[in-house]
Motif scaffolding. Structure first.
Motif, PDB file in Angstrom:
ATOM      1  N   SER A 128       0.722  -1.104  -0.378  1.00 56.81           N
ATOM      2  CA  SER A 128      -0.210  -0.116  -0.358  1.00 56.81           C
ATOM      3  C   SER A 128       0.607   0.856  -0.067  1.00 56.81           C
ATOM      4  N   SER A 129       0.691   2.453  -0.784  1.00 52.43           N
ATOM      5  CA  SER A 129       0.740   3.760  -0.745  1.00 52.43           C
ATOM      6  C   SER A 129       1.046   4.211   0.779  1.00 52.43           C
ATOM      7  N   TYR A 130       0.077   3.552   1.416  1.00 52.02           N
ATOM      8  CA  TYR A 130       0.195   3.530   2.855  1.00 52.02           C
ATOM      9  C   TYR A 130       1.160   3.478   4.337  1.00 52.02           C
ATOM     10  N   ALA A 131       1.730   2.590   3.615  1.00 51.96           N
ATOM     11  CA  ALA A 131       2.327   1.212   4.427  1.00 51.96           C
ATOM     12  C   ALA A 131       3.561   1.785   5.031  1.00 51.96           C
ATOM     13  N   LEU A 132       3.723   3.135   4.797  1.00 55.02           N
ATOM     14  CA  LEU A 132       5.148   4.468   5.333  1.00 55.02           C
ATOM     15  C   LEU A 132       4.110   4.593   6.939  1.00 55.02           C
ATOM     16  N   ALA A 133       2.701   4.992   6.523  1.00 55.69           N
ATOM     17  CA  ALA A 133       2.335   5.835   6.909  1.00 55.69           C
ATOM     18  C   ALA A 133       2.850   5.534   8.720  1.00 55.69           C
ATOM     19  N   GLU A 134       2.232   4.610   9.327  1.00 55.84           N
ATOM     20  CA  GLU A 134       2.716   4.578  11.107  1.00 55.84           C
ATOM     21  C   GLU A 134       2.662   2.641  11.218  1.00 55.84           C
ATOM     22  N   PHE A 135       4.300   2.820  12.066  1.00 58.35           N
ATOM     23  CA  PHE A 135       4.061   1.365  12.200  1.00 58.35           C
ATOM     24  C   PHE A 135       3.777   1.187  13.741  1.00 58.35           C
ATOM     25  N   THR A 136       3.273   0.523  14.376  1.00 53.01           N
ATOM     26  CA  THR A 136       3.624   0.309  16.015  1.00 53.01           C
ATOM     27  C   THR A 136       4.085  -1.774  16.142  1.00 53.01           C
ATOM     28  N   VAL A 137       4.989  -1.971  16.798  1.00 52.55           N
ATOM     29  CA  VAL A 137       5.946  -2.612  17.384  1.00 52.55           C
ATOM     30  C   VAL A 137       5.714  -3.237  18.406  1.00 52.55           C
ATOM     31  N   GLY A 138       5.643  -4.115  18.973  1.00 47.36           N
ATOM     32  CA  GLY A 138       5.787  -4.613  20.548  1.00 47.36           C
ATOM     33  C   GLY A 138       5.739  -5.380  21.189  1.00 47.36           C
ATOM     34  N   ILE A 139       5.940  -5.479  22.335  1.00 48.25           N
ATOM     35  CA  ILE A 139       5.315  -6.349  23.495  1.00 48.25           C
ATOM     36  C   ILE A 139       4.606  -6.664  24.379  1.00 48.25           C
TER      37      ILE A 139
END
Length: 221
Positions: free
Chosen positions: A18-29
């Motif tokens: 998606s062209s929006y893929a770089l908008a925001e990710f969250t990774v965590g535990i």
């Protein structure tokens, strides 16, 4: 686990295609207290017996999310618990004497493992959000039965729903508290080996539910 693998593939394609893929990710535990409740019946040669089991177990998981889909408050995520949890707080044990040459002590336990959830969250503002997910896991039967009965492992599906709140911690990191409930589909397992002179093979039907209180630490980028 075929369904969850297909859903995971779609999830990854949506992230990186998606062209929006770089908008925001969250990774965590995430660390959770899982309150497990199960009830079931066993049909053996026309005789039915019932029982229930419960356990409270601590579990840990990892998650990744694609946030703000198309500029909305909707997020898509996947959560995986790499460990396992026992369904019962102790091994169930029963001594039988039926006079058919298979008397003895029967011991039974079950565990849930390889637990994966694909979910959506929707933010209401002020950090509050609702969560809805599809769950897939393995239910492993652990039994030692004098009757000779043996039960196989099965894949179980379920729906998770709940509420949570997210708050800023420090420099792009966020914390979360979440309360969810998982209702799994009805479980049906037939033994591969039956007790002597008993047909058809034993059948276990069970219902499994899990309530989770979770605390998470994630990083947004």
């Amino acid at each position: 686990m075929k369904k969850i693998k297909a859903i995971t593939l779609v999830f990854l394609l949506s992230l990186f295609g998606s062209s929006y893929a770089l908008a925001e990710f969250t990774v965590g535990i995430t660390g959770s207290m899982a309150m497990i409740d199960a009830s079931g019946t066993e049909l053996e040669g026309g005789e039915t017996s019932s029982g229930d089991a419960s356990n409270t177990a601590g579990v840990g998981s990892i998650f990744v999310e694609y946030n703000n889909i198309l500029g909305t408050a909707l997020s898509l995520g996947i959560d995986h618990i790499p460990g396992s949890a026992d369904v019962s707080s102790s091994v169930k044990s029963r001594a039988d004497a039926n006079g058919e040459g298979d008397s003895g002590t029967n011991k039974a336990q079950a565990e849930v493992s390889d637990h994966t959830t694909v979910y959506l969250t929707y933010g209401f503002g002020n950090g509050a959000y609702a969560k809805l997910g599809y769950v897939e896991a393995d239910l492993n039967t652990l039994e030692t039965l004098s009757t000779g009965s043996k039960y196989g492992n099965v894949t179980i599906d379920g729906i998770e729903a709940g509420l949570g709140v997210e708050f800023d911690v420090y420099a792009g990191s966020v914390g979360r508290f979440e309360l969810t409930h998982i209702a799994y589909d009805d479980i049906s397992v037939r033994s591969s080996v039956a007790r002597a002179s008993v047909t058809p093979n034993n059948l276990i039907e069970a219902d499994l539910d899990v309530t989770r209180f979770s605390a998470s630490l994630g990083y947004k980028f």
